[in-house]
Structures are given as structure tokens and as C-alpha cells.
Scaffold this active site. Structure first.
Site, PDB file in Angstrom:
ATOM      1  N   GLU A 155      -7.047   2.702  -5.927  1.00 36.97           N
ATOM      2  CA  GLU A 155      -8.021   3.013  -5.295  1.00 36.97           C
ATOM      3  C   GLU A 155      -8.822   4.295  -5.389  1.00 36.97           C
ATOM      4  O   GLU A 155      -8.489   5.289  -4.627  1.00 36.97           O
ATOM      5  CB  GLU A 155      -7.937   2.948  -3.861  1.00 36.97           C
ATOM      6  CG  GLU A 155      -9.507   2.862  -2.978  1.00 36.97           C
ATOM      7  CD  GLU A 155      -9.383   3.212  -1.387  1.00 36.97           C
ATOM      8  OE1 GLU A 155     -10.366   2.464  -0.758  1.00 36.97           O
ATOM      9  OE2 GLU A 155      -8.526   4.205  -1.203  1.00 36.97           O
ATOM     10  N   ASP A 184       0.719  -1.055   0.197  1.00 29.43           N
ATOM     11  CA  ASP A 184      -0.151   0.159   0.149  1.00 29.43           C
ATOM     12  C   ASP A 184       0.789   1.274  -0.149  1.00 29.43           C
ATOM     13  O   ASP A 184       1.776   1.275   0.369  1.00 29.43           O
ATOM     14  CB  ASP A 184      -0.879  -0.010   1.278  1.00 29.43           C
ATOM     15  CG  ASP A 184      -2.468  -0.027   1.212  1.00 29.43           C
ATOM     16  OD1 ASP A 184      -3.050   1.411   1.159  1.00 29.43           O
ATOM     17  OD2 ASP A 184      -2.760  -0.434   0.921  1.00 29.43           O
ATOM     18  N   ASP A 244      -3.652   4.137  -2.737  1.00 29.16           N
ATOM     19  CA  ASP A 244      -4.736   4.339  -1.968  1.00 29.16           C
ATOM     20  C   ASP A 244      -5.900   5.680  -1.877  1.00 29.16           C
ATOM     21  O   ASP A 244      -4.815   6.287  -2.065  1.00 29.16           O
ATOM     22  CB  ASP A 244      -4.238   4.999   0.378  1.00 29.16           C
ATOM     23  CG  ASP A 244      -5.172   5.056   0.409  1.00 29.16           C
ATOM     24  OD1 ASP A 244      -5.761   3.993   1.534  1.00 29.16           O
ATOM     25  OD2 ASP A 244      -5.127   6.011   1.429  1.00 29.16           O
ATOM     26  N   HIS A 271     -10.475  -4.343   3.681  1.00 33.72           N
ATOM     27  CA  HIS A 271     -10.902  -4.245   5.157  1.00 33.72           C
ATOM     28  C   HIS A 271     -11.687  -2.594   5.260  1.00 33.72           C
ATOM     29  O   HIS A 271     -11.200  -2.592   6.231  1.00 33.72           O
ATOM     30  CB  HIS A 271      -9.218  -3.573   5.596  1.00 33.72           C
ATOM     31  CG  HIS A 271      -8.649  -2.608   4.420  1.00 33.72           C
ATOM     32  ND1 HIS A 271      -8.298  -2.750   3.137  1.00 33.72           N
ATOM     33  CD2 HIS A 271      -8.117  -1.313   5.012  1.00 33.72           C
ATOM     34  CE1 HIS A 271      -8.718  -1.427   2.875  1.00 33.72           C
ATOM     35  NE2 HIS A 271      -7.906  -0.767   3.653  1.00 33.72           N
ATOM     36  N   ASP A 272     -12.144  -2.535   4.176  1.00 31.35           N
ATOM     37  CA  ASP A 272     -12.960  -1.598   4.670  1.00 31.35           C
ATOM     38  C   ASP A 272     -15.105  -1.811   4.127  1.00 31.35           C
ATOM     39  O   ASP A 272     -15.474  -0.729   4.776  1.00 31.35           O
ATOM     40  CB  ASP A 272     -12.962  -0.040   3.644  1.00 31.35           C
ATOM     41  CG  ASP A 272     -11.152   0.666   3.228  1.00 31.35           C
ATOM     42  OD1 ASP A 272     -11.045   0.186   4.517  1.00 31.35           O
ATOM     43  OD2 ASP A 272     -11.232   0.739   2.646  1.00 31.35           O
TER      44      ASP A 272
HETATM   45  C1  GLC Z   1      -8.576   4.105   1.812  1.00 31.30           C
HETATM   46  C2  GLC Z   1      -8.338   2.913   3.188  1.00 31.30           C
HETATM   47  C3  GLC Z   1      -9.304   2.276   4.814  1.00 31.30           C
HETATM   48  C4  GLC Z   1      -8.203   4.133   4.950  1.00 31.30           C
HETATM   49  C5  GLC Z   1      -7.987   6.024   3.825  1.00 31.30           C
HETATM   50  C6  GLC Z   1      -7.444   6.646   4.198  1.00 31.30           C
HETATM   51  O1  GLC Z   1      -9.850   4.456   1.927  1.00 31.30           O
HETATM   52  O2  GLC Z   1      -8.900   2.162   2.431  1.00 31.30           O
HETATM   53  O3  GLC Z   1      -8.754   2.167   4.154  1.00 31.30           O
HETATM   54  O4  GLC Z   1      -8.761   4.073   6.243  1.00 31.30           O
HETATM   55  O5  GLC Z   1      -7.917   4.729   2.649  1.00 31.30           O
HETATM   56  O6  GLC Z   1      -6.424   6.194   4.236  1.00 31.30           O
END
Ligand code: GLC
Ligand code: CA
Length: 503
Positions: free
Chosen positions: A254, A96, A199, A316-317
Site C-alpha cells: 500500500e 495484511d 499496509d 475498506h478505506d
Molecule cells: C492503511 C489501511 C487503513 C488503516 C491505516 C493505518 O491505510 O488501509 O485501514 O487505518 O493504514 O494502519
């Protein structure tokens, strides 16, 4: 085609994967110890959620040093070992990279907040209150609908944070920020990393005017609304950094925009991201019409952009797919069959191969500010408590952890894990599923179907979304895989909720 077109990625959330030193938190050595398992499972690449030094306000997504490892996870030497051991087994490793924001404890932010004259002041996004005393704009956090601005008393200005106040947004308009962040990529590329999951990458560009969000959309928060040209320019620069290195290092963005058409623009003209998440699949209800529409829109948008799609059902979200499908075994297997037979790179989240459900977290054990603990419960390795951990881990286990344990399912050829592994093996050995095109996408009532092909090799997929059986008696081809209780059956009748692949 590059390796990542044909790869299945497995996401590891290290805190909850495997603990080797008994502190209740998973670590990098724990991942190394489980490489045998991952190789047996048949995934091609690992994505490791953040292991950088962090105050853990957002469990690692608040990074205080991009070029080191937090002691709770191990050391840089452990990461080197993980990369090299994975490579020995023919597996790739991506990590990440969290470029939109740092931790408030990052040295850059410490300097930036120290005075208005500090050379790093402009590395973050500082604004005065409006003349009437109101906040610089109306942006809200997607987690709690709190303002994205916090006043820093030392200098009397507000700083922007699209997530927690402990996660100040970097100012990517500043060339020095872009150079410093490019160097963090090179740091890991030099160590042999195969790429990055980036991210909330669509957030790095900001409209310089920081205009208000539309009033009627404030409830979604700013994150899914940030879609500006600046980001595309930065992505081209980021791509150049990856291209300095041999071996098709991959970028997976992402892009938290909820339209496949918007997501597809982040591939640029094949000069921005290599891959981008398409999160609509996490939100699409289990209905034939809905999936037909999503697949159709995704295919159309990505073909137009000459972009390779991705598919994901859990991370994980978000609530785990098995829980979204109410634990229905046939549906969960059908969802996996869908994930692993669509055109595009699939991402599997640890525990998904076990059919694991979300955990119910008692109020006194809640630790995440974004209410996501339930999908982050520890992997149940062994049947007996503490399931391969050395005591109670940082989060409680999901209910029925014994029933989902790897130890149990591994030995049982009828288990969900065995089904999932069979699907991975089938995908790996079937060119059409792995790299092929998708055609003949149809919906007929509650029955969804499509074909995957390479040259004149075709496979046909049917997913029965209804609670009634469906007879497919016109099919004379052998069955490659099915999601019913007996997946070696050659019956032409699809059970309720069953999916099937014919060769
Ligand atoms: C992304 C990650 C998440 C995190 C957010 C802020 O959405 O997947 O887990 O809290 O970014 O970094
Ligand atoms: Ca540990």
C-alpha cells in the site's frame, strides 16, 4: 510471469464478511464457509484484512501480536484451515501485514515507553519537545489533522504516530526492529501464506532529520508526503525474506502516494515490491480525458520501471465505486469492465461484485475514527433481514440490502453479480486480457479505447463516458462482452455510458 500477474484478488474485510458464531462480527470460519461462493465467483486470490490480536482502535490495523489471531476472528488453527482449504481449490491467500506501527498495547511498545533506558526504547520514535516547547515537527494525521506526536508522561518525551495515538510508529532504522518484523513474515510464510498486502509500506522509512512538511501541504497530512530513500533499502531486505521461500510469495504494497510515477519507484529494479497499489483510480472522476491520462501515466511509468501495474476501484478505506458513480447501473458495469480489462492485477473489494452502495451510518452507530464505516457495512447474503447474519451485526446494513443480496443475484442471469462473474470468466479465459500488453490507447471526445494483445490475439475495448449513444459501425468483430442492459447484444451502437469488448 508469476501467478500474481494473472490473478484477480478479492479483498475480504473479515468483520463484515460472514459470521458463524452469532456475535455479529464476521470470522475466519465464515470465510471458510464462503469459499464455495468465492470459487464460483472466479477470483484467484484472497487478501484478508487483519485478523491479529488487537484492541481494535483501528479495527485490526493496530496490531498487538503479529503472530496470533484475535479470538473475535477465531484461532491460528482456523487460519491454517483457511489456507489449506483455499489451496485445495486452487486459490491463494495473502494477509495484511502492518509494519509501520503497532498497537500501543503491543509488548514492544509497553517496554519501550516504560523508561528511557529500556532496551526497546529505540524501537519506536521518541523525541523531546523543541527548546521553545513546540512539538518535534509539524506532521499531521491525514484523518483529523491532529498532530502526529503524543506526549508520554512517564518519560516526558513525545512518540510519533502517523495515525492514531494508539498506533505508535516503529523505528525501522533500528536493525532489531527489522529483524523482529522479518520474523513475523517468516511466521506466516511457514504456515503457507502466499504473500502479504503491506499496509502503508512507503511510511516505514523516515528521513532521520524528521523535517517539517511544507506549510502549503499540511492539509493532506504526512502520509502521502513520506517518500524517502530509506524505505527502498528496507524493501530490498523484505524481498529477501520472501525469497527464502519457494512458490513466488507476493508482496503488494500500500504505497499511498498520489502519483503513478512515484508509485512505480517502489518496485525498485524488480528488487523491491512485486506489486503496488495505485490509488489514483479511486480518485479519478468518471471522464474519458481523466481516465486516459491516468492509464497513460500508469502505463508509461510502469513500463519504464518494468513493473506490473495494479488497478482498484474500492476498498475498506474509500467510498464504494457504485456510490461514486451515483448508483448508475450501466456506469457501474462499465467501471467493472474497465477494471477487469486494463493491463495489471485487479483488486476487488467484497460487495463490489454485488454493486453494493456505501451505507449511511446513523450518528449513534459510527465506530470508525476515520469515518470509513459506510464502505464497511456487512455483506448481504440473504434477501430477508438479517441477510444471512444471526441478528443485527456490528455495523448496520447499507440501504436496500435485500436488493443487493447474493441469494437474489445468484439466481438472476441479468444481475450485476452475474455480469461481474461473466467478466471474471472472460478475463480468466482470455490470455490477452489476463497477461497481455496494452496498446492503441486513445481518447476521442468522450470515447476511450485501447487494445490488449498477446502474440497476434487482440481484443479491443471501448468505454463511452458520455450520456449520448455512440455508433461503432466500422467494427466487424464479434462482441465478447458489453456493459449495457443486454450484454449478449451484438449491436454496434454503444448506449450512453456503455462499454464493450470486441474480439
Ligand atoms: C492503511 C489501511 C487503513 C488503516 C491505516 C493505518 O491505510 O488501509 O485501514 O487505518 O493504514 O494502519
Ligand atoms: Ca463471529
Amino acid at each position: 510471469m508469476a501467478w500474481w500477474h494473472g490473478a484477480v484478488f478479492y479483498q475480504i474485510y473479515p468483520r463484515s464478511f460472514h459470521d458463524t458464531n452469532g456475535d455479529g462480527v464476521g470470522d475466519i470460519k465464515g470465510i471458510i464457509e464462503k469459499l464455495d461462493y468465492l470459487e464460483w465467483l472466479g477470483v484467484d486470490a484472497l487478501w484478508i484484512s487483519p485478523v491479529f490480536p488487537s484492541p481494535m482502535a483501528d479495527f485490526g490495523y493496530d496490531v498487538s501480536d503479529y503472530c496470533d489471531v484475535d479470538p473475535v476472528f477465531g484461532s491460528l488453527a482456523d487460519m491454517d484451515q483457511l489456507i489449506s482449504d483455499a489451496h485445495t481449490r486452487g486459490m491463494r491467500v495473502i494477509i495484511d501485514w502492518v509494519p509501520n506501527h503497532t498497537s500501543e498495547e503491543h509488548l514492544w511498545f509497553q517496554e519501550s515507553r516504560s523508561s528511557r533506558e529500556n532496551p526497546r526504547r529505540d524501537w519506536y520514535i521518541w523525541r523531546d519537545a523543541n527548546p521553545d516547547g513546540s512539538l518535534p515537527n509539524n506532521w499531521l494525521s491525514s484523518w483529523n489533522n491532529e498532530p502526529d506526536w503524543t506526549l508520554d508522561p512517564t518519560t516526558g518525551q513525545y512518540y510519533l504516530h502517523c495515525f492514531l495515538p494508539q498506533q505508535p510508529d516503529l523505528n525501522w532504522a533500528n536493525i532489531n526492529v527489522r529483524r523482529a518484523m522479518a520474523d513475523t513474515l517468516r511466521f506466516w510464510l511457514n504456515r503457507g501464506i502466499d504473500g502479504f498486502r503491506m499496509d502503508v509500506i512507503h511510511l516505514i522509512g523516515k528521513d532521520p532529520a524528521l523535517p517539517d512538511d511544507p506549510e502549503d501541504l499540511l492539509f493532506v497530512g504526512h502520509v502521502p508526503l513520506n517518500d524517502v530513500p530509506e524505505t527502498h533499502a528496507y524493501l530490498k531486505e523484505i524481498r529477501e525474506v520472501l525469497k527464502e521461500y519457494p512458490g513466488d510469495r507476493v508482496s503488494v504494497g500500500e504505497v499511498y502516494l498520489l502519483e503513478p510515477e512515484a508509485v512505480a519507484t517502489y518496485y525498485g529494479e524488480r528488487d523491491e515490491l512485486d506489486l503496488s497499489f495505485n490509488f489514483m483510480s479511486l480518485l479519478t472522476p468518471w471522464r474519458a480525458q481523466s481516465w486516459h491520462e491516468l492509464i497513460h501515466r500508469t502505463e508509461t511509468a510502469h513500463l519504464r520501471a518494468e513493473a506490473w501495474p495494479t488497478w482498484v476501484l474500492s476498498n475498506h478505506d474509500n467510498q464504494r465505486v457504485a456510490s461514486r458513480l451515483n448508483g448508475d447501473p450501466t456506469r457501474i458495469r462499465s467501471a467493472a469492465l474497465l477494471l477487469l480489462s486494463l493491463r495489471g492485477t485487479p483488486f476487488v473489494y467484497q460487495g463490489e461484485e454485488l454493486g453494493l452502495l456505501n451505507g449511511d451510518i446513523p450518528p449513534e452507530r459510527v465506530v470508525d475514527p476515520g469515518s470509513r464505516d459506510g464502505c464497511r457495512t456487512p455483506m448481504p447474503w440473504n434477501v430477508a433481514y438479517p441477510h444471512g447474519w444471526s441478528g443485527e451485526p456490528w455495523l448496520p446494513f447499507a440501504a436496500d440490502a435485500d436488493r443487493f443480496a447474493v441469494e437474489l443475484q445468484h439466481e438472476d442471469s441479468g444481475s450485476y453479480l452475474s455480469f461481474f462473474r461473466q467478466m471474471l470468466l472472460l478475463r480468466r479465459s482470455t490470455e490477452a486480457l489476463r497477461w497481455g500488453g496494452l496498446t492503441a490507447l486513445r481518447v476521442d471526445g468522450d470515447l476511450l479505447s485501447y487494445q490488449r494483445f498477446v502474440g497476434d490475439q487482440f481484443v479491443t475495448v471501448y468505454v463511452n463516458f458520455s450520456r449520448e449513444p455512440v455508433v461503432l459501425d466500422h467494427h466487424d468483430r464479434p462482441v465478447l462482452m458489453r456493459s449495457g442492459d443486454d450484454w449478449s447484444s451484438s449491436s454496434r451502437e454503444l448506449a450512453p455510458s456503455e462499454a464493450i469488448i470486441f474480439c
